[in-house]
Design a protein around this motif. Structure first.
Motif, PDB file in Angstrom:
ATOM      1  N   ALA A  38      36.237  51.281  25.974  1.00  0.00           N
ATOM      2  CA  ALA A  38      35.342  52.119  26.774  1.00  0.00           C
ATOM      3  C   ALA A  38      35.141  51.534  28.170  1.00  0.00           C
ATOM      4  O   ALA A  38      35.176  52.258  29.179  1.00  0.00           O
ATOM      5  N   GLU A  39      34.954  50.213  28.238  1.00  0.00           N
ATOM      6  CA  GLU A  39      34.755  49.561  29.539  1.00  0.00           C
ATOM      7  C   GLU A  39      36.045  49.603  30.365  1.00  0.00           C
ATOM      8  O   GLU A  39      36.016  49.841  31.578  1.00  0.00           O
ATOM      9  N   PHE A  40      37.173  49.367  29.705  1.00  0.00           N
ATOM     10  CA  PHE A  40      38.465  49.368  30.403  1.00  0.00           C
ATOM     11  C   PHE A  40      38.785  50.755  30.962  1.00  0.00           C
ATOM     12  O   PHE A  40      39.224  50.888  32.117  1.00  0.00           O
ATOM     13  N   GLU A  41      38.587  51.791  30.165  1.00  0.00           N
ATOM     14  CA  GLU A  41      38.867  53.155  30.631  1.00  0.00           C
ATOM     15  C   GLU A  41      37.979  53.514  31.813  1.00  0.00           C
ATOM     16  O   GLU A  41      38.435  54.143  32.779  1.00  0.00           O
ATOM     17  N   PHE A  94      49.785  36.176  23.552  1.00  0.00           N
ATOM     18  CA  PHE A  94      48.692  35.228  23.819  1.00  0.00           C
ATOM     19  C   PHE A  94      47.593  35.437  22.784  1.00  0.00           C
ATOM     20  O   PHE A  94      47.483  36.489  22.166  1.00  0.00           O
ATOM     21  N   THR A  95      46.779  34.409  22.577  1.00  0.00           N
ATOM     22  CA  THR A  95      45.665  34.485  21.636  1.00  0.00           C
ATOM     23  C   THR A  95      44.453  35.095  22.339  1.00  0.00           C
ATOM     24  O   THR A  95      43.959  34.535  23.318  1.00  0.00           O
ATOM     25  N   TYR A  96      43.992  36.232  21.844  1.00  0.00           N
ATOM     26  CA  TYR A  96      42.849  36.898  22.478  1.00  0.00           C
ATOM     27  C   TYR A  96      41.534  36.548  21.786  1.00  0.00           C
ATOM     28  O   TYR A  96      40.457  36.720  22.366  1.00  0.00           O
ATOM     29  N   ALA A  97      41.591  36.040  20.546  1.00  0.00           N
ATOM     30  CA  ALA A  97      40.371  35.662  19.822  1.00  0.00           C
ATOM     31  C   ALA A  97      40.752  34.787  18.642  1.00  0.00           C
ATOM     32  O   ALA A  97      41.876  34.837  18.139  1.00  0.00           O
ATOM     33  N   GLN A 209      44.199  35.104  16.518  1.00  0.00           N
ATOM     34  CA  GLN A 209      44.595  36.500  16.625  1.00  0.00           C
ATOM     35  C   GLN A 209      45.327  36.719  17.951  1.00  0.00           C
ATOM     36  O   GLN A 209      44.747  36.599  19.030  1.00  0.00           O
ATOM     37  N   ASP A 210      46.607  37.046  17.847  1.00  0.00           N
ATOM     38  CA  ASP A 210      47.452  37.173  19.032  1.00  0.00           C
ATOM     39  C   ASP A 210      47.680  38.632  19.419  1.00  0.00           C
ATOM     40  O   ASP A 210      47.788  39.512  18.557  1.00  0.00           O
ATOM     41  N   ALA A 211      47.762  38.846  20.707  1.00  0.00           N
ATOM     42  CA  ALA A 211      48.160  40.139  21.269  1.00  0.00           C
ATOM     43  C   ALA A 211      49.582  40.006  21.793  1.00  0.00           C
ATOM     44  O   ALA A 211      50.006  38.920  22.208  1.00  0.00           O
ATOM     45  N   VAL A 212      50.324  41.121  21.756  1.00  0.00           N
ATOM     46  CA  VAL A 212      51.682  41.088  22.283  1.00  0.00           C
ATOM     47  C   VAL A 212      52.034  42.465  22.844  1.00  0.00           C
ATOM     48  O   VAL A 212      51.597  43.493  22.321  1.00  0.00           O
ATOM     49  N   ALA A 222      49.525  51.090  32.139  1.00  0.00           N
ATOM     50  CA  ALA A 222      48.275  50.970  31.400  1.00  0.00           C
ATOM     51  C   ALA A 222      48.333  49.825  30.389  1.00  0.00           C
ATOM     52  O   ALA A 222      47.337  49.119  30.173  1.00  0.00           O
ATOM     53  N   ALA A 223      49.486  49.625  29.770  1.00  0.00           N
ATOM     54  CA  ALA A 223      49.643  48.539  28.799  1.00  0.00           C
ATOM     55  C   ALA A 223      49.461  47.184  29.482  1.00  0.00           C
ATOM     56  O   ALA A 223      48.730  46.316  28.997  1.00  0.00           O
ATOM     57  N   GLY A 224      50.117  47.000  30.610  1.00  0.00           N
ATOM     58  CA  GLY A 224      49.976  45.748  31.346  1.00  0.00           C
ATOM     59  C   GLY A 224      48.551  45.520  31.823  1.00  0.00           C
ATOM     60  O   GLY A 224      48.029  44.403  31.753  1.00  0.00           O
ATOM     61  N   ALA A 225      47.912  46.595  32.263  1.00  0.00           N
ATOM     62  CA  ALA A 225      46.543  46.481  32.756  1.00  0.00           C
ATOM     63  C   ALA A 225      45.579  46.121  31.630  1.00  0.00           C
ATOM     64  O   ALA A 225      44.660  45.315  31.812  1.00  0.00           O
ATOM     65  N   LEU A 226      45.785  46.716  30.455  1.00  0.00           N
ATOM     66  CA  LEU A 226      44.897  46.431  29.328  1.00  0.00           C
ATOM     67  C   LEU A 226      45.028  44.979  28.866  1.00  0.00           C
ATOM     68  O   LEU A 226      44.025  44.315  28.580  1.00  0.00           O
ATOM     69  N   LEU A 227      46.253  44.477  28.790  1.00  0.00           N
ATOM     70  CA  LEU A 227      46.441  43.087  28.387  1.00  0.00           C
ATOM     71  C   LEU A 227      45.810  42.134  29.399  1.00  0.00           C
ATOM     72  O   LEU A 227      45.214  41.122  29.016  1.00  0.00           O
ATOM     73  N   ALA A 228      45.924  42.456  30.669  1.00  0.00           N
ATOM     74  CA  ALA A 228      45.276  41.632  31.698  1.00  0.00           C
ATOM     75  C   ALA A 228      43.759  41.692  31.550  1.00  0.00           C
ATOM     76  O   ALA A 228      43.063  40.674  31.697  1.00  0.00           O
ATOM     77  N   TYR A 229      43.244  42.870  31.234  1.00  0.00           N
ATOM     78  CA  TYR A 229      41.790  43.045  31.064  1.00  0.00           C
ATOM     79  C   TYR A 229      41.277  42.214  29.886  1.00  0.00           C
ATOM     80  O   TYR A 229      40.184  41.638  29.949  1.00  0.00           O
TER      81      TYR A 229
END
Length: 246
Positions: A38-41, A94-97, A209-212, A222-229
């Protein structure tokens, strides 16, 4: 004149290439990801479509052609495997949490802090996520093995497809106890309802917990922006508020 200036300012701040991204998300991360989305959008103008499930099942869907562009897993092994097998962009992981496990009951005072209820056997059903597909379920098995209660609890175990279903078993009263993600029962710095034992992190393998970025999302803005966010302070504050370590 003022109207023209306002329109010009709006054009400068609006994203020039708003896109849509499809994200597969581990079930334990449902609530924080909904808030982050919600915040990202709102900040980016991009649209995020979320699909939640057990990490193992999401992996199977990805390798069978599901149109996901990002995976937020409940472990580090599956994103690494996706990179190795060519389904994910090398170097994007990368590990997001780091997740925390909790033994929880909807009943007040049912669970004490050291989790002695497991030794006492004073429960009818114990819910946990399928350890073959859900890292939180695997961690629960590891904890019970260390405590020496796995054999005695075996016939009382009820398996959920993922940790979200496991929580529902306990929340509905169909199970008196459940091993859940701390994020599901943590609010405003404390257990939100019922009673719980927050399992010490040294009792099981770390739930990193990793994101990829998946190959389908390689060229998606949008995918690149979300991962950066997800790496930024705003998202990290939300993640931490749900009881995850960073």
């Amino acid at each position: 004149m003022l109207l023209l200036l306002a329109l010009h300012a709006l054009l400068l701040t609006a994203p020039s290439h708003a896109e849509q991204v499809m994200v597969a998300v581990a079930a334990n991360f449902t609530a924080p990801m909904q808030k982050i989305t919600a915040e990202f959008e709102r900040a980016s103008g991009h649209k995020v479509l979320l699909s939640f499930g057990a990490t193992g099942k999401l992996f199977a869907q990805i390798v069978n052609g599901a149109p996901f562009e990002i995976l937020l897993a409940a472990d580090e092994q599956i994103p690494a495997q996706l990179e190795k097998d060519g389904y994910a962009v090398n170097g994007s992981r990368f590990t997001y949490a780091t997740g925390r496990l909790a033994l929880w009951s909807a009943q007040a005072r049912k669970v004490d802090n050291p989790g002695d209820v497991l030794h006492q056997g004073a429960f009818t059903h114990l819910a946990l996520a399928n350890p073959k597909t859900a890292p939180y379920g695997a961690a629960a098995i590891e904890v019970m093995t260390k405590l020496g209660v796995l054999a005695s609890a075996h016939e009382k175990i009820v398996q959920g497809e993922n940790v979200a279903q496991t929580y529902q078993f306990a929340a509905s009263g169909n199970a008196d106890l459940a091993f859940v993600a701390l994020s599901q029962v943590w609010k405003y710095g404390r257990i939100s309802a019922g009673s719980a034992w927050i399992v010490p992190s040294n009792m099981h393998q770390a739930i990193r917990q990793d994101a990829v970025l998946l190959e389908r999302g390689r060229d998606n803005v949008a995918a690149g922006a979300l991962l950066a966010y997800l790496k930024g302070n705003a998202a990290r504050a939300i993640i931490r508020s749900y009881g995850y370590a960073l």
